[in-house]
Every structure is written in C-alpha cells, then in structure tokens.
Design an enzyme around this catalytic site. Sequence first.
Site, mmCIF file in Angstrom:
data_model
loop_
_atom_site.group_PDB
_atom_site.id
_atom_site.type_symbol
_atom_site.label_atom_id
_atom_site.label_comp_id
_atom_site.label_asym_id
_atom_site.label_seq_id
_atom_site.Cartn_x
_atom_site.Cartn_y
_atom_site.Cartn_z
ATOM 1 N N SER A 166 0.979 -1.462 0.128
ATOM 2 C CA SER A 166 0.057 0.223 0.504
ATOM 3 C C SER A 166 1.012 0.872 0.109
ATOM 4 C CB SER A 166 -0.570 -0.180 0.865
ATOM 5 O OG SER A 166 -1.550 1.168 1.480
ATOM 6 N N TYR A 177 -0.521 -0.985 10.529
ATOM 7 C CA TYR A 177 -1.015 -1.314 8.968
ATOM 8 C C TYR A 177 0.283 -1.210 7.946
ATOM 9 C CZ TYR A 177 -3.635 -1.296 4.911
ATOM 10 O OH TYR A 177 -3.895 -1.488 3.767
#
Length: 257
Positions: free
Chosen positions: A138, A148
């Site tokens: 990401s 994350y």
Amino acid sequence: MTTALITGSTAGLGAAFARRLARDGHDLVLVARDAERLAEQATELHDRHGIEAEVLSADLATDEGIEAVATRLGDRRNPVDLLVNNAGFGNKGRYLDVPLADELRMIKVHVEAVLRLTSAATGTMRERGRGGVVNVASVAAFVPRGTYGASKAWVVQFTQGVARDLAGSGVRLMALCPGFVRTEFHQRAGMGTDNIPGWMWLDADDVVTAALSDLARGRSLSIPDPRYKALMGLAKLTPRSLLGGISSKAGRKYGPR
C-alpha cells in the site's frame, strides 16, 4: 497454460486479479476463508472463461491456514507460476484503541504469511527457472501510520530485497502499492469513506492492469497511478518529522470515523 494462486481472492483486488488472470487464460488456485464464496467464484470463472479453478479455504491468521497454502505452493506436480499475496485487512482506531490481539493478527497475515508463502513459492519457481510473485502492499508503506503502514513497509522492503537476491533466476517479485481502491476493505474494517475525496479513489481492475504490466516489465515496485506516484514523490522529499504530522492529520481527516 499457467497457474496463478491468489490469496484473499473473493473480494477487492484479489477478485480483480482472479477475473483478469482467468480472462487471460490462466488456471487459478483461489484462497480465502469463506468456502461458499470460493465455490461460487470458481464456478463463475470456470463457466465464463473455461479455465480450471481450484479452491482452498484457509485462514492466513493461523499456522494451519498458512501451512495449507504453503503446501499447495510447494506441489511440484501441479506447479504455481504466479503467486499473488493479496490477503489483508485494516483495523479501525488509533494505536492503543485497537486490541493487541488484532494488531498481532495483522502482523501474522501481512508479514508472516507473506514471508512463508513467498518462500514456498519461490523455492519451486527457482528450480523451474521461471515464476512471479506479487505482494500487495500500500502507499501507506511510505508514511508513518501505525501497524498497518509498518506491516506494508515491511512487505515493500522484503519484496525488493528478495527480488535483488533472485535476480537472474527467472523469478520476478514485485510489491504493489495502490492508494484507496473501491473494494470491501474499508467496509469490513468498519471504516467510513464518505470523507475521502473522489480523486483519491482507484478502480480495482485498473490497478490490476497496471500491476501486471509493471510485473512484465520486471519492476520490483508498482505504484499504479500517476496521482499517487506524484504524492509519493513528494513524500520522499518531506522530512520524516513533518511527514509524520501530515500523515496523522490526513489519517484523522480521511481515515476511519
């Protein structure tokens, strides 16, 4: 005819990879937790494109699930030519608001599963002198944003490092770093998305097209949109202390509500 194994295949980018690869004539091994959705997906792709679609129900947050997929990747009689490590999720809330067990589960799926499955796949691929691995990360990998972002940063560094180590072997590895993609990801995490500007959204099928093109070119990193390429270029030039403040404010503005 080649075979691709896709984790998290029943939704989002995983489903988009499955549609595109089936359309291109690749047989598939579809991996997800929901056996019923897997069966429906396999039947649809087989009927529409005439490919063989094998299903493997596995939870990559468990050792048993990871081992089941690793065993399939190591099958030399039915080799996998392309691995797409797509399974992943987000946690709603800031650090210390999220239960530690959920953070550890994220590390299991985003880090340990990616490591073990990449190792299982590339071992047999190197023996055959060909193969590819796409590890879905990401753009969050490039900004300071909690577990994350940290787990996705690991995916990028790991993938590019292994790509260098296996250079010349016929095995390609690439980290895919999209921005916001219209999938079930945010809904599953209970995250609101109404506050995210329309220009920041990407189409899953477009992301897959760009990713496969970059993999074919031998790139080890794919940021599949000019808008996000520009944003990440700016991020590289921004001091880390300032970038941390900007990402924190953006997370509150555009992140979970």
